[in-house]
Each structure stands twice: as C-alpha cells, then as structure tokens.
Design a protein around this motif. Structure first.
Motif, PDB file in Angstrom:
ATOM      1  N   GLU A 579       0.810  -1.218   0.000  1.00  0.00           N
ATOM      2  CA  GLU A 579       0.000   0.000   0.000  1.00  0.00           C
ATOM      3  C   GLU A 579       0.842   1.267   0.000  1.00  0.00           C
ATOM      4  OE1 GLU A 579      -2.417  -0.758   3.420  1.00  0.00           O
ATOM      5  OE2 GLU A 579      -3.996  -1.782   2.251  1.00  0.00           O
ATOM      6  N   THR A 583       4.462   3.260  -6.783  1.00  0.00           N
ATOM      7  CA  THR A 583       3.786   2.941  -8.048  1.00  0.00           C
ATOM      8  C   THR A 583       2.616   2.011  -7.779  1.00  0.00           C
ATOM      9  OG1 THR A 583       5.270   1.058  -8.421  1.00  0.00           O
ATOM     10  CG2 THR A 583       5.917   3.170  -9.385  1.00  0.00           C
ATOM     11  N   GLU A 584       1.727   1.914  -8.750  1.00  0.00           N
ATOM     12  CA  GLU A 584       0.562   1.052  -8.605  1.00  0.00           C
ATOM     13  C   GLU A 584       0.996  -0.412  -8.559  1.00  0.00           C
ATOM     14  OE1 GLU A 584      -3.433   0.548  -7.969  1.00  0.00           O
ATOM     15  OE2 GLU A 584      -2.380   2.464  -8.237  1.00  0.00           O
ATOM     16  N   GLY A 586       1.192  -4.326  -9.041  1.00  0.00           N
ATOM     17  CA  GLY A 586       0.707  -5.177 -10.116  1.00  0.00           C
ATOM     18  C   GLY A 586       0.519  -6.616  -9.672  1.00  0.00           C
ATOM     19  N   TRP A 590       0.724  -8.662  -5.657  1.00  0.00           N
ATOM     20  CA  TRP A 590      -0.456  -9.304  -5.076  1.00  0.00           C
ATOM     21  C   TRP A 590      -0.334 -10.836  -5.148  1.00  0.00           C
ATOM     22  CZ3 TRP A 590      -3.122  -6.494  -2.002  1.00  0.00           C
ATOM     23  CH2 TRP A 590      -3.324  -5.123  -2.247  1.00  0.00           C
ATOM     24  N   ARG A 612      -7.883  -8.294  -6.041  1.00  0.00           N
ATOM     25  CA  ARG A 612      -6.996  -7.431  -6.835  1.00  0.00           C
ATOM     26  C   ARG A 612      -6.464  -8.184  -8.060  1.00  0.00           C
ATOM     27  NH1 ARG A 612      -8.765  -4.798  -3.144  1.00  0.00           N
ATOM     28  NH2 ARG A 612      -7.750  -3.066  -2.038  1.00  0.00           N
ATOM     29  N   LEU A 616      -6.827  -7.475 -12.093  1.00  0.00           N
ATOM     30  CA  LEU A 616      -5.642  -7.152 -12.898  1.00  0.00           C
ATOM     31  C   LEU A 616      -5.361  -8.198 -13.979  1.00  0.00           C
ATOM     32  CD1 LEU A 616      -3.277  -6.003  -9.999  1.00  0.00           C
ATOM     33  CD2 LEU A 616      -4.107  -4.544 -11.857  1.00  0.00           C
TER      34      LEU A 616
END
Length: 790
Positions: A579, A583-584, A586, A590, A612, A616
């Motif tokens: 969290e 950066t996001e 990916g 996860w 998640r 994705l």
C-alpha cells in the motif's frame, strides 16, 4: 592506353620495358597482348618477367592462366613459387596453395623463405581446423623462421581465426620485433573473439610502445571494443587520440566512431560525424542506418535507406543487415516482412548475413516457423545463422529444439564458437539436462573456450540450475576474471538452492572487489534472502539499492520484498509495503501476497489479494487454483467449490503438472497418473512398495488441498500418483543403488510430495534433488535443504 600501339613501336623491347608495362596494366586482354610480345621478343623463360606477369594474372583473378604460365618454367625460383602460392590463396584455392608449398619442400632443392611461410599459413586459415597451420608452424620452427615478423604475424592471425586466443597471445608475446601490422592483427583478433577488454589493453600497450606508430587501422580495429562494451568514455578517448594524430579525416575512422557512438546510445554524436562527410559512401550510409536501427529510431533508418536508394547507389547486404531491427524487433514485424520481400526481389536474400539477421529477428518475435523456414532454405549456413537459430529456440523456451539443432550442427561438422556454447548451455540450464551440460563442458575444454568469461559464466549458471551448486562454485573460484554477470549467476544460484547466507556473503565480497552491482544483482540477493528467511538482510539490501547505488526499484524488486515479508509470516507488513509503494502494485506483488497467505493459511488477506488479482489478470487460472486451495486447507469447502465453478464457467485451463527425470542422456517425462511409460507397471509397483514403507515410518498424506467431496482414500490415491512421485519411483528403478536422483517439476512442489520425498530419501538412503518452479530442494536422510521454508 593503346598497348598494341605502344608495343609495336618497340620492335626490340627490353625486360625493363615489359616490367614497367606490366605494372601499369589493369585488364586481362592487356596482359594477353603483353604476354604475346614477351614470347615474340624472346623473354618467355626470363624469370623476372614471367614472375611479374604471373603476379598480375593472380591479381586479376586469372589463377589458371597463372598456373599454366608457372608450369611452363623449367626451374622456377623461390620468388615465383611465392607468387603462385599467394595467388592460389587469394583466389580461393587454399588447398592448391598448400599442395604447391609441399611440392616446393619435397620435390625441389629450394628452401622456403619467410614470405613462403607467411603465404602458406594465410592459406591454411581457410581450412576447417588449425591442424595444417600447426604443421606449418612446426616446419617454420625447424627452418628457424618462427620469430620472423612476417611468419609470426601470419601465425598470430591464424590462431585468432580459429579462436585459439591463448596461442595467438603466446605467439605475440614471443615476437622480438613488432610492427604496426602485428599490433593491429592482435587488437583485431581479440575484438573478433569478443575479448574486448583485452583488446583495449593491447591498444594502450601499443600507444606506450614508442617504437611503433599507430595508424588509421589501429584506431578502427579497437573501436568495436568500446562500442560492444558501451564504454563511451573509452570511445571518446580513442576519438581524441585520432584527432591528435590527424587520423580523424579518414572515412573508415569516422565510420568506426559513428558505430561506437551509436552503440553507446549517443546517436546525435554519430549523426554529427555523418554530417561531416562531404560525400558519404555506402559504408558510411550503412553505419548510420545501423546506428539509427540499434537506437530504436527505425523511422530515421528507413528514411536514410530511401535516401540511399533515391541517390542511385546500389545497396548491399550490410545495408540490409543494418536496416533489419535486430536489437529492438518488437512492434516491427511488418517492417521485417517488408525488408524480407525487398531482399527476395533484390536477390540479396541468399546472403548468409542477411539470412542470419532475418532469422534472428523472427526468432526474437517468436515467429519460429518463419525463422526456421529462412534457415532451412539457406544453401550456405554460416556459423552465425546456426547461432541465431539455436539461441532463438533457447530464448523462448524451446530447449529441446535448441539442443536438437545443436546436435545437427555437430553432425554437419560446423565448429561452434562461444556464442553457440552459451546458447546451448542456456538450453541445458532451462531443461535441467545435466549430462548434456557436462558433455558441453568437455567440448569447452577441447575447444579451449574455458578462458572466455561469457562461456564460463554460462557454464556456472548451467551447473547451478541443474542442481550442482558445488561444481558451479568450484568453477567460479577458478575464474581469474569475473564480470558482474558472473557474480550475479553465482549469487542467483545460491538463492535457487536456498543458501541465503552464502548469497549474502558473496554479495558483500563482490562489493569489496569493487564490482558495481546491477539491478539483477539486487534481485538475486533479495530472492536469496526471501527463500532463507533473512528479512533484516533483505531490507538492508533493498534500501542500499536505492540510497547507496541510486537504482529505482522495478516490479520484481517490490515483489521480492512482499514475498520476503509474507514467507516470514509478516503478512500485515507485506500488505502495508504494497500500500505504501510509489507505483501502482501489479500482479507480481499481489501474487506474492496470495502465495504467502497459502503458507500461513490467512483466508482474509487471501480474499483481498485475489480480488486485486482477478481484476488485474482475470485469465490467470493459477490465482483461482491457489485461492481454492487456501479455502480447502481452511476447510471452507463451499467457497473452494465456488472458485472452481468460476474457473469452469470461464473455461480456464490449469497448467498440467509434469516432472522430468534424466537417465543417462535420455529425458523421461511424467504427468499425474501417467501410465504411458514402457515400465509403468514396475514404476507403480515401486511406488506402492514405497508408500507402504513410508506409512510404517509415520508418513500421513497431506490431502487438505484436495477436493472436499471425495472420500479420504480417493484423496490419498490422487496424491500418490503425482508426477514427481512417479519420476522418483522410476529413478529408483533405473539407477544404481546409492546414486543421486534429480528431477525437475514445472510447477511448485505440493506439500504432500515435499513430505513424501523426505520420507523416500530416508528409506532409500538416496540424495533426491528436486527443482520446482521456484527453487531447488535437496532431500537427504529425511530432511530438506529448504528447512520446510518454501
């Protein structure tokens, strides 16, 4: 020039007149006219005149005419012999050149001189092996000519052409006299054998040698070294030296500098140099086109190519090779196809270099059928084309095809080079083909490639990935010179085998040696720390990578940190790390968290991570299977069943588990419940016998992840026939008592197979090495090297 008129005005022309006339002649019919007048004027047996005429005939490619003229002389002298020996070699008749040399030694009273040996050695370099050259070397020693500058230079060049680098260097070091040509030969030879650092070192020694003058060839010979090493500073230093010596106006020096700047990413500097050439020739255009292509500026390379065509100049194979997007092929399939069509129309497609470049691009674009079609259609397969095809197969995981093609290459008597060997070793490493890898190791020794840093690094990587980590470290310690890739291979190998402390210590030793780590170095160390539970050390490395070495972490680094926290049971900390990422996150992050949830049976976090992941990467069946197994382990069978229904509804297919075991040089593949093997009855009998003994020793099948709606006995049967158990049972049948058993699983080894293999290792007193999708497990005396931390 009107030769007939000139000759007719001198009815009694003398020898000097004919010698001068021969010197100026440029066409074969001129030589024929002069020959007729030589005969008419009574000079047909004059050795000087005939030697000069023979020389000119050889220069113009009329070797048969020259041979007939030579044979017409009853007692040719050594000069005439030398002219014809060299002529044969220059005109592609190396065998005839060596035959004439042997005739000279055995059938005449003449003694070969330094030129004779130099020309003969040059001819021998066209043979398939260096054996003829070795014999000539021995004869030169007997005749006392080994140390002669011309002979020595030819021998140095010969050994470099056959990649006998150490012999070439030894020969060079023994030379009492060294001229510019010899120095250039050594620099060029080292470059051609990919010994780039050494070539720069020799160039520096040449500068320091006050008795030798550098020329434009010296500069152009060394420039590929900083280009390939991407050592911009060295390239700029060579440029400065060229300016100081006044060599910067030579077009091939400028072209070499253009290539160096291009390969170092300084395409604007290359373009500026190109602009300095008043009338660029084809070679300059080719260098600039290639420069644009290798820097991803395909539009500029195509523009320059069109400009060249519009100028009326005829392009050649080098132009096409430079235009083909070999270095950055992705997204350029259409361009490659257009170039292929142009090659067919222009009849350039049969050129070996063009075929090799096209094969390479199609391989890198995973268009293996097209690549193989071009390769198979090539009448003249050069070593580079074999390398392109073999490495293409290896790089996309078609390891069996790579190894199979290498064997065909061996049968074709095509001699491999370091590039071939590294590609085959990569295939062996992926396939886990240890016996073949050992055979390649013997080939490396025979071919004397064991001084090549790239070959030895690939060999270390092969042994590590085939389970022989001790042999990998032995080779690593023997290497006098190591680059960052060598260190990375050894650190990564330790990580694969769960030897976290060894990887950590080697990383620190690497820093002490002054080797600058790369992103791969940090990834390898983090992976090793993760698999060994070394959280504190892993955190230190991660922060050092950012703060001390200035690297921005990429997705793989972040995923390693999540995996490290998760494996150690710090699931909340792993989530917090995700969290707080800049950066996001990916699928890699996860996915690492979901895997940790399986280990530590945390269904709450597993649900969050899977949500998640499904968003994705909704088509990845592995995430659904993992979540289903987590629910099954937690006895939440309805939830597990609902996940399996989703998989069924989406028509997602789970990758089937399979296990490979190599017996001798033959690979045997097993799948779960497999009965296709010729010895399947014996395998199942052995497995039944093992299960009985294991249960007596306290083994209880781990069936919690199996389907909940089947009987316990049926669950046990499902796990008993997993592919790794079948492979181990076959290994026990097919090998001598006490021999190690090595298997490779394409997926992560399941809990039950891990437990069962520990029992089998104790019962049978065997070392069982298992490589799964993540790492190695060494089972011995009922214990696994991973410490059940995997």
């Amino acid at each position: 020039m009107n030769f007939r008129g000139i000759i007719s005005s001198f009815p009694t022309s003398g020898r000097n007149f004919f010698l001068d006339l021969l010197k100026e002649s440029t066409k074969i019919h001129h030589l024929q006219q002069i020959h007729a007048q030589i005969i008419a004027n009574g000079y047909k047996n004059d050795i000087s005149t005939v030697t000069k005429l023979t020389h000119r005939l050889c220069d113009l490619g009329r070797i048969n005419y020259a041979r007939d003229l030579f044979l017409s002389i009853r007692n040719p002298d050594i000069f005439l012999f030398n002219v014809v020996i060299k002529g044969y070699s220059s005109n592609g008749s190396s065998f005839s050149s060596i035959s004439l040399f042997n005739h000279l030694r055995r059938m005449t009273t003449l003694r070969p001189d330094n030129y004779t040996y130099s020309f003969a050695v040059a001819a021998s370099s066209d043979f398939r092996s260096e054996k003829v050259g070795n014999l000539l070397h021995g004869q030169a020693v007997v005749d006392g000519l080994e140390s002669d500058l011309f002979v020595g230079s030819s021998l140095v060049d010969l050994y470099f052409k056959f990649s006998k680098v150490d012999l070439a260097k030894k020969m060079f070091n023994r030379m009492l006299e060294r001229d510019t040509v010899l120095w250039n030969t050594v620099i060029s030879g080292l470059v051609k054998n990919c010994r780039y650092e050494e070539s720069i070192g020799v160039f520096i020694d040449m500068i320091a040698d006050e008795s030798t003058r550098l020329d434009s060839t010296s500069v152009t010979a060394v420039l590929p070294a900083p280009a390939e090493l991407q050592m911009l500073g060295v390239g700029m230093s060579v440029h400065s030296l060229a300016l100081k010596l006044g060599l910067d106006d030579h077009e091939y020096v400028i072209t070499g500098l253009m290539s160096t700047y291009s390969k170092c990413g300084e395409i604007e500097s290359a373009g500026s140099l190109f602009g300095q050439i008043a009338r660029p020739d084809l070679i300059s255009y080719n260098a600039m086109i290639s420069g644009y292509t290798c820097n991803g500026e395909t539009e500029n390379s195509v523009r320059l190519f069109r400009e060249l065509l519009e100028s009326g100049d005829r392009v050649n194979s080098s132009t096409i090779v430079g235009l083909i997007p070999v270095f950055q092929p992705f997204g350029h399939l259409d361009l490659t196809s257009s170039i292929y069509g142009f090659c067919i129309k222009s009849s350039i497609v049969s050129n070996p270099a063009v075929m090799t470049a096209l094969t390479t691009v199609y391989s890198r674009l995973s268009e293996m059928e097209l690549a193989r079609k071009i390769f198979d259609e090539s009448n003249e397969k050069c070593l580079e084309s074999w390398n392109a095809m073999i490495s293409g197969y290896a790089q996309i995981g078609l390891t069996k095809e790579a190894i199979s093609l290498f064997k065909v290459m061996q049968e074709s008597e095509v001699r491999p080079n370091p590039v071939t060997i590294t590609s085959v070793l990569s295939a062996c490493a992926q396939l886990g083909a240890l016996s073949l890898g050992k055979w390649v190791h013997e080939l490396i020794k025979r071919e004397e490639f064991d001084a090549n840093i790239f070959v030895m690094t690939a060999l270390i990587d092969m042994y590590a990935k085939c389970g022989s980590i001790a042999e990998a470290r032995h080779l690593f310690d023997l290497m006098p010179d190591k680059n960052v890739v060598t260190w990375n291979s050894m650190i990564s190998g330790y990580g694969l085998h769960g030897h976290g402390n060894e990887a950590w210590n080697l990383y620190n030793q690497m820093l002490q040696c002054g080797i600058f780590p790369s992103r791969v170095t940090f990834l390898s160390v983090l992976h090793a720390c993760s698999h060994a539970g070394m959280v504190a050390e892993g955190e230190r490395v991660f922060h050092s990578m950012i703060i001390d070495h200035g690297f921005e972490p990429i997705a793989e680094h972040y995923a390693c940190m999540v995996d490290m926290f998760g494996r150690s049971g710090q699931l909340r900390r792993a989530l917090d790390f995700i969290e707080r990422m800049p950066t996001e996150p990916g699928p890699a992050m996860w996915g690492a968290l979901l895997g940790a949830c399986m280990i530590h049976k945390d269904t709450t976090l597993a649900h969050l991570a899977s949500e998640r992941l499904f968003a994705l990467d909704p088509e990845n069946v592995g995430y659904y299977v993992l979540l289903s197994n987590i629910y099954s382990v937690d006895k939440k069978f309805p939830l597990a069943a609902s996940i399996r229904q989703v998989v069924k509804r989406k028509s997602l297919v789970k990758i089937p588990g399979c296990t490979l075991i190599e017996i001798g040089e033959v690979s045997h593949m097993f799948t779960s419940g497999d009965r296709s093997h010729p010895q399947s009855d014996k395998i199942y009998m052995m497995l039944e016998k093992l299960v009985g003994k294991m249960k007596e020793a306290g083994y209880k099948p781990e069936t919690t992840a199996a389907l909940h709606d089947i009987e316990d006995e049926e669950k046990e049967m499902m796990f008993e026939v997993h592919s790794e158990k079948l492979a181990i049972a076959f290994g026990l049948i097919a090998t001598e008592p006490g021999a190690d058993i090595r298997i490779i699983k394409n997926l992560r080894v399941c809990l039950d197979c891990h437990t069962a293999t520990k029992f089998i290792s104790k019962i049978t007193e065997r070392l069982i090495v298992v490589r799964d999708a993540n790492r190695f497990h060494h089972f011995k005396d009922g214990v696994c090297s991973c410490g059940d931390y995997w």
